[in-house]
Design a protein around this motif. Structure first.
Motif, PDB file in Angstrom:
ATOM      1  N   VAL A  20    -100.297 -26.839  35.298  1.00  0.00           N
ATOM      2  CA  VAL A  20    -101.107 -26.379  36.223  1.00  0.00           C
ATOM      3  C   VAL A  20    -101.191 -27.383  37.375  1.00  0.00           C
ATOM      4  N   LEU A  21    -100.946 -26.986  38.616  1.00  0.00           N
ATOM      5  CA  LEU A  21    -100.851 -27.815  39.799  1.00  0.00           C
ATOM      6  C   LEU A  21    -102.377 -27.655  40.214  1.00  0.00           C
ATOM      7  N   SER A  22    -103.176 -28.927  40.395  1.00  0.00           N
ATOM      8  CA  SER A  22    -104.245 -29.149  40.826  1.00  0.00           C
ATOM      9  C   SER A  22    -104.521 -29.833  42.376  1.00  0.00           C
ATOM     10  N   VAL A  23    -104.734 -29.330  43.386  1.00  0.00           N
ATOM     11  CA  VAL A  23    -104.704 -30.002  44.763  1.00  0.00           C
ATOM     12  C   VAL A  23    -106.211 -30.071  45.238  1.00  0.00           C
ATOM     13  N   TYR A  24    -106.561 -31.206  45.561  1.00  0.00           N
ATOM     14  CA  TYR A  24    -107.783 -31.594  46.196  1.00  0.00           C
ATOM     15  C   TYR A  24    -107.366 -31.945  47.691  1.00  0.00           C
ATOM     16  N   VAL A  25    -108.255 -31.349  48.659  1.00  0.00           N
ATOM     17  CA  VAL A  25    -108.230 -31.587  49.994  1.00  0.00           C
ATOM     18  C   VAL A  25    -109.484 -31.850  50.634  1.00  0.00           C
ATOM     19  N   LEU A  45     -98.106 -31.246  48.470  1.00  0.00           N
ATOM     20  CA  LEU A  45     -97.312 -30.335  47.897  1.00  0.00           C
ATOM     21  C   LEU A  45     -95.938 -30.894  47.558  1.00  0.00           C
ATOM     22  N   ALA A  46     -95.386 -31.504  48.510  1.00  0.00           N
ATOM     23  CA  ALA A  46     -93.812 -32.184  48.242  1.00  0.00           C
ATOM     24  C   ALA A  46     -94.075 -33.054  47.066  1.00  0.00           C
ATOM     25  N   GLN A  47     -95.309 -33.988  46.984  1.00  0.00           N
ATOM     26  CA  GLN A  47     -95.243 -35.052  46.057  1.00  0.00           C
ATOM     27  C   GLN A  47     -95.474 -34.119  44.625  1.00  0.00           C
ATOM     28  N   ALA A  48     -96.189 -33.199  44.631  1.00  0.00           N
ATOM     29  CA  ALA A  48     -96.325 -32.441  43.261  1.00  0.00           C
ATOM     30  C   ALA A  48     -94.849 -31.732  42.632  1.00  0.00           C
ATOM     31  N   GLU A  49     -94.085 -31.317  43.950  1.00  0.00           N
ATOM     32  CA  GLU A  49     -92.743 -30.811  43.423  1.00  0.00           C
ATOM     33  C   GLU A  49     -92.103 -32.153  42.782  1.00  0.00           C
ATOM     34  N   ALA A  50     -92.140 -33.065  43.452  1.00  0.00           N
ATOM     35  CA  ALA A  50     -91.387 -34.120  43.050  1.00  0.00           C
ATOM     36  C   ALA A  50     -91.572 -34.694  41.648  1.00  0.00           C
ATOM     37  N   THR A  51     -93.005 -34.764  41.430  1.00  0.00           N
ATOM     38  CA  THR A  51     -93.259 -35.152  39.997  1.00  0.00           C
ATOM     39  C   THR A  51     -93.145 -34.010  39.087  1.00  0.00           C
ATOM     40  N   ARG A 108    -105.433 -35.246  46.726  1.00  0.00           N
ATOM     41  CA  ARG A 108    -104.581 -35.618  45.719  1.00  0.00           C
ATOM     42  C   ARG A 108    -103.832 -34.181  45.233  1.00  0.00           C
ATOM     43  N   ALA A 109    -102.701 -34.165  44.534  1.00  0.00           N
ATOM     44  CA  ALA A 109    -101.941 -33.012  43.722  1.00  0.00           C
ATOM     45  C   ALA A 109    -101.699 -33.625  42.722  1.00  0.00           C
ATOM     46  N   ILE A 110    -102.030 -33.005  41.420  1.00  0.00           N
ATOM     47  CA  ILE A 110    -101.755 -33.582  40.192  1.00  0.00           C
ATOM     48  C   ILE A 110    -100.866 -32.359  39.400  1.00  0.00           C
ATOM     49  N   VAL A 111     -99.820 -32.432  38.644  1.00  0.00           N
ATOM     50  CA  VAL A 111     -99.208 -31.566  37.864  1.00  0.00           C
ATOM     51  C   VAL A 111     -99.446 -32.079  36.558  1.00  0.00           C
ATOM     52  N   ASP A 112    -100.161 -31.157  35.596  1.00  0.00           N
ATOM     53  CA  ASP A 112    -100.558 -31.473  34.193  1.00  0.00           C
ATOM     54  C   ASP A 112    -100.464 -30.531  33.504  1.00  0.00           C
ATOM     55  N   ASP A 113    -100.674 -30.475  32.197  1.00  0.00           N
ATOM     56  CA  ASP A 113    -100.609 -29.176  31.366  1.00  0.00           C
ATOM     57  C   ASP A 113    -101.967 -28.616  31.386  1.00  0.00           C
ATOM     58  N   ALA A 114    -102.954 -29.331  31.871  1.00  0.00           N
ATOM     59  CA  ALA A 114    -104.433 -28.706  32.177  1.00  0.00           C
ATOM     60  C   ALA A 114    -104.997 -28.936  33.729  1.00  0.00           C
ATOM     61  N   PRO A 115    -105.860 -28.050  34.165  1.00  0.00           N
ATOM     62  CA  PRO A 115    -106.338 -28.365  35.315  1.00  0.00           C
ATOM     63  C   PRO A 115    -106.986 -29.737  35.284  1.00  0.00           C
ATOM     64  N   TYR A 116    -106.902 -30.569  36.310  1.00  0.00           N
ATOM     65  CA  TYR A 116    -107.393 -31.665  36.621  1.00  0.00           C
ATOM     66  C   TYR A 116    -108.669 -31.793  37.367  1.00  0.00           C
ATOM     67  N   PHE A 117    -110.029 -32.053  36.517  1.00  0.00           N
ATOM     68  CA  PHE A 117    -111.081 -31.773  37.021  1.00  0.00           C
ATOM     69  C   PHE A 117    -111.980 -33.050  37.076  1.00  0.00           C
ATOM     70  N   ARG A 118    -111.247 -34.007  36.864  1.00  0.00           N
ATOM     71  CA  ARG A 118    -112.081 -35.246  36.930  1.00  0.00           C
ATOM     72  C   ARG A 118    -113.108 -35.533  38.449  1.00  0.00           C
ATOM     73  N   PRO A 119    -112.057 -35.342  39.395  1.00  0.00           N
ATOM     74  CA  PRO A 119    -112.918 -35.194  40.618  1.00  0.00           C
ATOM     75  C   PRO A 119    -114.214 -34.474  40.781  1.00  0.00           C
ATOM     76  N   LEU A 120    -113.903 -33.053  40.433  1.00  0.00           N
ATOM     77  CA  LEU A 120    -115.119 -32.110  40.411  1.00  0.00           C
ATOM     78  C   LEU A 120    -116.118 -32.742  39.481  1.00  0.00           C
ATOM     79  N   GLU A 121    -116.007 -33.225  38.345  1.00  0.00           N
ATOM     80  CA  GLU A 121    -116.987 -33.572  37.431  1.00  0.00           C
ATOM     81  C   GLU A 121    -117.737 -34.983  37.875  1.00  0.00           C
TER      82      GLU A 121
END
Ligand SMILES: [Zn+2]
Length: 384
Positions: A20-25, A45-51, A108-121
């Motif tokens: 999952v790609l999670s993007v916060y702007v 997005l470039a960072q996300a693709e690189a990671t 931030r843009a995070i690629v992980d196996d689940a949505p990255y929710f910490r900022p929302l929480e």
């Protein structure tokens, strides 16, 4: 409105092994941040693709599709979305969700196996729930205000106090009519106060109270509240209930809440700095906070909301640090880089039962980036 239920629902989605790609702007108005918005999103997005380069082919291709889709659609990060936006996408899993954020967020843009929710929480934790009560001579309008949104909670109307024609009355009768009007007003304040108290005690509840109206009505209502509810008062404002609109109430509520939050942040940061100056119960600075978190000694971690600092975690001793070398300076193990040290620290602090306090307004904490109030921990007894 952003709430935990939305997050919980998204958490249940089966991504079938796709990343999952999670993007916060951040969209908080500020001349620099908004002018270069498209460039900032492209960087993310470039960072996300690189990671994602180290991922298996099907996963990498899924992220590439997500990156391309968002690059073609940069307009969806429009500045009409409030203070920030969070997008969760997984081409392979068929996920495309977007959240409008009530406050500023770190890019931030995070690629992980689940949505990255910490900022929302963190945001849900940060925003307090206000009860806004506007009181008039016989009207009581109660609103809920949270996450920059206002909604009607309850409308109350007590019976009209009969207009008295004083002309035909003797002084004695005039006095009686006045006393009766005072009594009616007191009953009305009590009525509204009782309802606010019930709302406070009910499941939904609220954290803080804002009261509006003329000075005398505000004072009358405040006097009728039980002490534990009156203690929740964040501030008051002057408004004429006959001409008010939801948008004027929202404006007042926003201002009072923002003032309260600035004062509260100042109070908390002052306490942190006092504790750090007077002894060993607090530390200041990001590396010092890392050391305290590594010792599991943090009760409250203070972080400046928009700051992001890269760092590392030791693969061997699991130490989190701002060091960027390849070898851990404590155990000699290998370091893996972290895009954002504060995120990792927050996760560790929450995992150990501590709290994370996000400071949104610029102040002394911005200069040191982070700080921590430490636990009064008794010496650990080795169980072995
Ligand atoms: Zn190490």
């Amino acid at each position: 409105m952003l709430d935990q239920a939305q997050i919980d629902r998204l958490r249940l989605i089966d991504t079938g092994g796709f990343p999952v790609l999670s993007v916060y702007v951040n969209l908080q108005p500020g001349p620099v941040s908004l002018r270069n918005l498209p460039a900032r999103i492209k960087d993310l997005l470039a960072q996300a693709e690189a990671t994602s380069e180290s991922l298996p082919r099907s996963q990498r291709l899924s992220i590439r599709e997500d990156v391309h889709a968002l690059s073609r659609d940069i307009g969806r990060f429009g500045t009409d979305l409030g203070h920030g936006v969070a997008v969760f996408r997984s081409h392979g899993a068929g996920v495309d969700e977007q959240f409008t954020l009530p406050g500023p967020v770190r890019d931030r843009a995070i690629v992980d196996d689940a949505p990255y929710f910490r900022p929302l929480e963190a945001m849900i934790e940060h925003y307090r729930r206000y009860c806004v009560a506007v009181v008039g001579r016989r009207l009581g309008s109660i609103f809920r205000f949270s996450m920059d949104q206002l909604e009607t909670w309850e409308e109350m109307r007590d019976e009209e106090i009969r207009k008295a024609n004083y002309g035909g009355f003797s002084g004695y009768e005039e006095q009686r009519v006045r006393a009766r009007a005072d009594e009616m007003a007191a009953r009305h304040y009590r009525h509204v106060a009782d309802r606010i108290t019930e709302l406070k005690r009910s499941d939904g509840g609220f954290d803080l109270l804002i009261v509006g109206g003329s000075d005398s009505h505000v004072a009358g209502l405040l006097a009728a509240l039980p002490p534990d509810v009156a203690d929740l008062l964040a501030g008051t404002f002057t408004i004429d209930p006959r001409t008010m609109t939801p948008s004027t109430v929202l404006e007042h509520a926003r201002r009072v809440a923002a003032e309260w939050e600035v004062q509260e942040e100042t109070r908390l940061v002052t306490e942190l700095f006092d504790a750090a100056a007077s002894g060993s119960t607090a530390v200041l600075g990001l590396e010092q906070a890392c050391a305290a978190v590594n010792r599991r000694a943090v009760e409250v971690l203070f972080v400046q909301a928009e700051h992001t600092t890269a760092g590392s975690i030791c693969v061997d001793c699991e130490r989190v640090t701002c060091e960027m070398g390849s070898a851990c300076s404590v155990c000699g193990g290998s370091l893996r880089s972290l895009p954002d040290v504060v995120d990792r620290l927050s996760e560790l602090v929450r995992g150990a039962g501590g709290r994370v306090q996000h400071i949104l307004n610029d102040g002394p904490l911005a200069e040191v980036e982070a700080g921590a109030l430490l636990r009064y921990a008794a010496p650990m007894v080795d169980p072995t």
